[in-house]
Every structure is written in structure tokens, then in C-alpha cells.
Design an enzyme around this catalytic site. Sequence first.
Site, PDB file in Angstrom:
ATOM      1  N   TYR A 137       0.633  -1.217  -0.038  1.00 34.80           N
ATOM      2  CA  TYR A 137       0.134   0.169   0.156  1.00 34.80           C
ATOM      3  C   TYR A 137       0.842   1.187  -0.084  1.00 34.80           C
ATOM      4  CZ  TYR A 137      -3.997  -2.704   1.038  1.00 34.80           C
ATOM      5  OH  TYR A 137      -5.381  -3.787   0.978  1.00 34.80           O
TER       6      TYR A 137
ATOM      7  N   LYS B 297       2.402 -15.268   2.634  1.00 39.14           N
ATOM      8  CA  LYS B 297       2.301 -16.081   1.557  1.00 39.14           C
ATOM      9  C   LYS B 297       3.893 -16.264   0.944  1.00 39.14           C
ATOM     10  CE  LYS B 297       0.054 -17.496  -2.163  1.00 39.14           C
ATOM     11  NZ  LYS B 297      -0.585 -18.623  -2.195  1.00 39.14           N
TER      12      LYS B 297
ATOM     13  N   ASP C  95      -5.870  -6.502   5.586  1.00 42.30           N
ATOM     14  CA  ASP C  95      -7.097  -5.493   5.244  1.00 42.30           C
ATOM     15  C   ASP C  95      -8.390  -6.551   4.789  1.00 42.30           C
ATOM     16  OD1 ASP C  95      -8.647  -3.699   4.344  1.00 42.30           O
ATOM     17  OD2 ASP C  95      -7.493  -3.185   2.649  1.00 42.30           O
TER      18      ASP C  95
ATOM     19  N   ASP D   2     -11.768  -7.858   7.357  1.00 40.76           N
ATOM     20  CA  ASP D   2     -13.071  -7.712   7.346  1.00 40.76           C
ATOM     21  C   ASP D   2     -13.774  -9.008   7.154  1.00 40.76           C
ATOM     22  OD1 ASP D   2     -12.811  -5.117   6.833  1.00 40.76           O
ATOM     23  OD2 ASP D   2     -13.952  -4.988   4.920  1.00 40.76           O
TER      24      ASP D   2
END
Length: 355
Positions: free
Chosen positions: A135, A190, A246, A250
Site C-alpha cells: 500500500y 504467502k 485488510d 473484514d
Amino acid sequence: MKIAVLPGDGIGQEITVQSVRVLKALGLSMELEEAPVGGAAYDISGDPLPEATLKLAKASEAILFGSIGGPQYDTLPRAKRPEQALLGLRKQLNLFANLRPSIVYPELVNASTLKPEVVSGLDVLILRELTGDIYFGQPRGIRTVEKGPWAGQREGFDTMHYAEGEVRRIMHVGFIAARKRGKKLCSVDKSNVLETSQLWRDVATEVAKEYADVEFSSMYVDNAAMQLVRNPKQFDVIVTGNIFGDILSDEASMLTGSIGMQPSASLNESRQGLYEPIHGSAPDIAGKNIANPLASILSAAMLLRYSFDQEEAAVKIEKAVRKVLKDGLRTADIYETGTTKVGTKEMGDAVLKAL
Ligand code: NAD
């Protein structure tokens, strides 16, 4: 205890009032000062994060934040949009650790879209790194491809990176939190595909050695996404980077059913923190006294716990919330037949009474 109160826009105004009442009722010595932020600040000064608001936030140990945004601001240039205030505060205060607990209260077990046996008793904390990763990585942009099969076309590109120190500090926050909870920490990455994740996993494993009392594991993000809906109760604390966090946070928040019940905290290294419900300004219900104030009230409990070490006071608030739910009081978002529907202010009144 110096607390900046930034209610913001829409239901942010209505719910924050209730949290302030709860904080004041605890009888602790605290100084609360309010300032405009987001659209409300733009309307007054043309700036979503005015200098005076930023100064107050910097001078406070904790910020109780409401929510920002609204359709009337959607056409403003990006720099003037309400959301810039939140990004600005995170950046200016270096709030790198985002804590999102997802708790399923026994009374609300039916609010989840998952089967009651899968979610009942769930209490998971997702810790998301908030100031690094893809980001914020440079270089990024949209450019024209020069060679190969896509030559002449536009391509978008971003850069993912994490420095060792960034991973280490978020891991320490995670392990310290795990020690106070179920003593289990799962680091999500990952690393089978990404170098950034390989380093993340190496550093996480190294830090884990300092916390022998906490059970440590690592998991790939795709598996974690699956496990969160398959058997979410296997997790206690999940620590992950900005982009994976992120998405997973959620996903985890929805295990509990209502966005109106979810608090959050964003902390920096000196434990200065911004505390806010995870929901937005909900323009569709703003000004109607129907928003659920419990996410904001539970954020106030986190504020006491994480910025001021006031565990007892935090637990008092959480117990009061549980009592109100047990008594059958519900705002519209969590209402079901057989319970009593109440408004925002009435829910605040009930929490105060329970306190
Ligand atoms: P939202 O979270 O505001 O609302 C989503 C849905 O959930 C709506 O139907 C709303 O009525 C409901 N809801 C949210 N909070 C509730 C509560 N406490 N009680 C009962 N129901 C509740 O998301 P959105 O509609 O996508 O966004 C609205 C505005 O909020 C946008 O301008 C967006 O940019 C902004 N936003 C701000 C934040 C923040 O301040 N941190 C976060 C998300 C969205």
C-alpha cells in the site's frame, strides 16, 4: 489521561456522544477535548484534517474517533476528501499496529451467517500492520509497457516490501497481546510465492523464540482465509501484513454478524492510539437515532486497555455491554424477534445503567 475526541461525520457524531458518556461515568481522572475531523472539518475550514485537530491528536495519548465520509464529499478532489484525515492521522502518528477483535457474544450468535456451532464463543484478534507493505511501497504507478506481448499497452505496478524492523515490532505487539489472551499466535504470509513474505516468516519465527509461553505457527494467507470460515475458533491472535490483514480482518468481522459491534485500535510504538468502530459514517441511517453505539463504546474500552493500562475499567465497560445484550436490548442492526428494540441514545443509557 488526555483524550482527543474526534466524532467526524454521519453516525460518528451520535455514537461518539454515547462513548464519551460512558468514559466520563467511570470516575477516572481524564481530560477529553473535542475537535472536528473529516467532512465536518472540511465544512468549517476547507481542510478534513485542520492543523488544530492534528495538534490536539498529537498532544493526546489516545484519540476516540467516530467515522468520516458522506456522499456530499465524494466529488471533492482526493486531498480534500474526509478519508484523507484518517490516512493523515495514521501517518502522522505512525500508527502501525491495527488491532481488530472479533467476538461473538452468546446473545448474538444467530446474527452470524455461519452456523452457531462454528462461531459460538469465538474470540479472535486480528493484528494488521498498517503503515507498510504494497500500500505504501515505491515505485508504483501506471506506465506504458516497452517490450514483449503487451508492448504499447498500459500496465499498473506496485511494490511490496517489509523491513525486518517493521516485522519485528508488529510481532512483538502480537506476542504481548497473545500473552494476555489465549497464548496462541498465528503469523499469516504467502512465503511460498513472495520474497517479502519469506522474510516476514523468518523474522516472525525468530521473534517467536522470545515468547516460549506462546504457541506459535505460520500459515499461508489463502489457507487462513479458508480456515477463518471453516473453523475460526482455532485462532487466538493472527498477525499479518497490511494487504492480507485488510482482507482477513473484514472477513473475520463478518463472522460476528454486525458491523455495529466491532471496535478497533491503531497503535504506535509509544502506545499512543486511535480507537474507532470499524464501520463508516452510515449516511443511510445518520441522524435517526438508530445506529448501534456499541462498537464505539467497545472502542473506548480498548482505549483504556491499550493506551492507559486500565484493564479493570476496560473490563467494566465490556461487562456492561454484555449485560445489556443479556437483558435483551438491541439496536435495529442486531434486533431479532423476542428482543427489545432501542435507539442509539437508549442503548447508551442502558450501558450507563449497567455500569
Ligand atoms: P458504512 O460502514 O458506513 O455502512 C455500511 C452499512 O452498515 C450501512 O447499511 C449502515 O447503515 C450499516 N451500519 C454501519 N454502522 C452501523 C452501526 N453502528 N449501526 C447500525 N448499522 C450500521 O459503510 P459505507 O456505507 O460503505 O460508507 C459510508 C461512508 O463511510 C463513506 O463515505 C465511506 O467512505 C465512509 N467510511 C468511513 C470509515 C471510517 O471512518 N473509518 C470506514 C468505512 C467507510
